[in-house]
Write a protein that holds these residues in place. Structure first.
Motif, PDB file in Angstrom:
ATOM      1  N   GLY A   1       0.814  -1.213   0.000  1.00  0.00           N
ATOM      2  CA  GLY A   1       0.000   0.000   0.000  1.00  0.00           C
ATOM      3  C   GLY A   1       0.848   1.264   0.000  1.00  0.00           C
ATOM      4  N   VAL A   2       1.963   1.223   0.731  1.00  0.00           N
ATOM      5  CA  VAL A   2       2.886   2.365   0.725  1.00  0.00           C
ATOM      6  C   VAL A   2       3.424   2.592  -0.690  1.00  0.00           C
ATOM      7  N   VAL A   3       3.784   1.511  -1.381  1.00  0.00           N
ATOM      8  CA  VAL A   3       4.261   1.622  -2.762  1.00  0.00           C
ATOM      9  C   VAL A   3       3.186   2.258  -3.643  1.00  0.00           C
ATOM     10  N   ALA A   4       1.939   1.809  -3.479  1.00  0.00           N
ATOM     11  CA  ALA A   4       0.826   2.374  -4.252  1.00  0.00           C
ATOM     12  C   ALA A   4       0.615   3.841  -3.909  1.00  0.00           C
ATOM     13  N   GLY A   5       0.699   4.166  -2.625  1.00  0.00           N
ATOM     14  CA  GLY A   5       0.531   5.558  -2.209  1.00  0.00           C
ATOM     15  C   GLY A   5       1.601   6.467  -2.791  1.00  0.00           C
TER      16      GLY A   5
ATOM     17  N   LEU B   1      10.957   0.362 -13.097  1.00  0.00           N
ATOM     18  CA  LEU B   1      10.723   1.200 -14.277  1.00  0.00           C
ATOM     19  C   LEU B   1       9.532   2.138 -14.089  1.00  0.00           C
ATOM     20  N   ILE B   2       8.604   1.754 -13.212  1.00  0.00           N
ATOM     21  CA  ILE B   2       7.396   2.580 -13.077  1.00  0.00           C
ATOM     22  C   ILE B   2       7.087   2.993 -11.641  1.00  0.00           C
ATOM     23  N   THR B   3       7.746   2.400 -10.659  1.00  0.00           N
ATOM     24  CA  THR B   3       7.488   2.832  -9.280  1.00  0.00           C
ATOM     25  C   THR B   3       8.051   4.237  -9.069  1.00  0.00           C
ATOM     26  N   ALA B   4       7.528   4.930  -8.071  1.00  0.00           N
ATOM     27  CA  ALA B   4       7.970   6.291  -7.782  1.00  0.00           C
ATOM     28  C   ALA B   4       9.421   6.294  -7.305  1.00  0.00           C
ATOM     29  N   ASP B   5      10.097   7.407  -7.507  1.00  0.00           N
ATOM     30  CA  ASP B   5      11.472   7.544  -7.032  1.00  0.00           C
ATOM     31  C   ASP B   5      11.543   7.298  -5.523  1.00  0.00           C
ATOM     32  N   GLY B   6      12.554   6.556  -5.114  1.00  0.00           N
ATOM     33  CA  GLY B   6      12.749   6.298  -3.689  1.00  0.00           C
ATOM     34  C   GLY B   6      11.933   5.145  -3.140  1.00  0.00           C
ATOM     35  N   THR B   7      11.246   4.415  -4.019  1.00  0.00           N
ATOM     36  CA  THR B   7      10.372   3.337  -3.548  1.00  0.00           C
ATOM     37  C   THR B   7      11.145   2.231  -2.829  1.00  0.00           C
ATOM     38  N   LYS B   8      12.236   1.769  -3.417  1.00  0.00           N
ATOM     39  CA  LYS B   8      12.992   0.679  -2.782  1.00  0.00           C
ATOM     40  C   LYS B   8      13.497   1.083  -1.410  1.00  0.00           C
TER      41      LYS B   8
END
Length: 403
Positions: free
Chosen positions: A153-157, A334-341
């Motif tokens: 959910g954090v990744v989606a947010g 490739l598509i997650t927001a910057d800083g996701t990892k």
């Protein structure tokens, strides 16, 4: 007797004792190395389905871990009504431990355990090890999957926040959708944890949930995902077994120009949704399966080997990221927001230390089966405090719509 003879007798006695000890040790370890047990598995599907494949992965890793000490036997595509017959077959084949891997197998598995106290029965996702009669050879186990849902959910947010920052989405259009199987606590707990992860990033987000009333139906799951997309949901997640929702998102994006992304469960879905699949979470069943089987092999009580807070109360076990029982997979950089990892790592670290209580906040939850049963999340709800199976069963008022 002179001193020389005394020394000789002492030396001879010592040598004999050492030889006896080494011989006994050799016999003990040699016998153990030759010990062999049989582990049975009952599956609701086959390895071609994500849910069953995660258990089958644990079975194969058990074989790798214990080698010649274990033989495994599997029964695939066993309906809940056929569970009893499958159990009898595994018992007749001489299984020492049996893993039943679907919630609906609970009653039949416990009944078999009562008749066969010499065999250990381990039921995944079950709830009845806590119920009378209490059987020493019947066990429940499950990963604390709400942790994985929350991280997803954090990744989606973060993706929603990025879309808003890039003016591709307005604040009041931050809506997520969820394809859910059944209105069970396990499912409600999962989608609530996911949504609270979203809300930790985008405070004004809302969610719409559609129930398919089946665990695995590709057509239905895809259809409901498409309906959620048409409602304006920008991210779709699921508690269902097929890739239908992921494919719906990929097609809506590539063929209809919709802004929509997907969060999966049980498997990475980047292969079928390479431009829309953000991330997935799953339970890693391997640690429990190996530890429980090794306990039987060594003649130990399962809960004496698998130590979780629940194992001190009953024949039950639940663990999360801290024990490797929950995994985040398929991160699509490739598509997650910057800083996701980096954020995933930070949140997982906090979950491991207990510094995040997922089911908390200024929300009111209402039990859909009893409107008088409510929970004010300003008093945090402690999921998996009493059982390994999820028990949070409250739909958040005004911000989650169930259809």
């Amino acid at each position: 007797m002179n001193i020389t003879n005394k020394y000789f007798i002492t030396f001879f006695t010592t040598v004999v004792m050492i030889a006896i000890i080494f011989a006994a040790a050799h016999v003990f370890f040699n016998d153990y190395s030759k010990k062999r047990i049989k582990a049975g598995f009952i599956y609701i599907g086959d390895p071609g389905t994500a849910y069953t494949n995660n258990f089958f992965r644990a079975q194969t890793e058990l074989e790798d871990a214990l080698g010649e000490n274990v033989q495994t036997v599997a029964k695939f595509n066993i309906t809940e009504s056929a569970c009893g017959a499958a159990l009898k077959d595994l018992i007749s084949q001489g299984c020492n431990i049996i893993f039943a891997t679907s919630y609906g197998y609970g009653d039949e598995t416990k009944a078999a355990a009562a008749l066969h106290p010499e065999i250990q029965f381990c039921h995944a996702t079950g709830t009845n090890a806590h119920c009378e009669p209490y059987l020493p050879n019947y066990h429940n186990f499950m990963g604390t999957i709400y942790e994985g849902r929350y991280v997803s959910g954090v990744v989606a947010g973060m993706k929603l926040s990025e879309l808003i920052a890039e003016n591709k989405l307005s604040q009041n259009a931050a809506k997520v959708g969820y394809v859910a199987a059944f209105p069970y606590p396990e499912v409600i707990s999962g989608y609530t944890a996911f949504f609270l992860g979203v809300r930790s990033i985008v405070g004004g987000a809302v969610m719409s949930v559609k129930y398919t009333n089946t665990w695995s139906n590709h057509i239905a799951e895809k259809k409901y995902a498409e309906a959620l997309i048409d409602e304006g949901c920008v991210i779709i997640s699921q508690h269902s077994d097929t890739t239908g929702p992921a494919i719906a998102c990929e097609e809506a994006s590539s063929m209809r120009g919709k802004t929509v992304f997907h969060v999966g469960y049980n498997q990475s879905m980047a292969d079928v949704a390479p431009t829309t699949s953000l991330v997935s979470s799953r339970i890693n069943w391997t640690p429990y399966v190996i530890a429980a089987t090794r306990a039987v092999l060594e003649g130990k009580k399962i809960e004496s080997v698998i130590k979780t807070p629940l194992s001190e109360k009953a024949n039950d076990a639940a663990a999360g990221f801290s024990s490797g029982w929950i995994e985040i997979i398929g991160i699509n950089s490739l598509i997650t927001a910057d800083g996701t990892k980096e954020e995933i790592e930070r949140i997982i670290k906090q979950l491991k230390t207990g510094s995040i209580n997922v089911f908390s906040g200024n929300y009111i939850g209402i039990n859909p089966l009893d409107k008088n049963d409510t929970w004010d999340l300003r008093t945090p709800f402690q999921e998996n405090a009493e059982k390994s199976a999820p028990s949070f069963c409250y739909v958040l008022k005004d911000i989650i719509t169930v259809q």
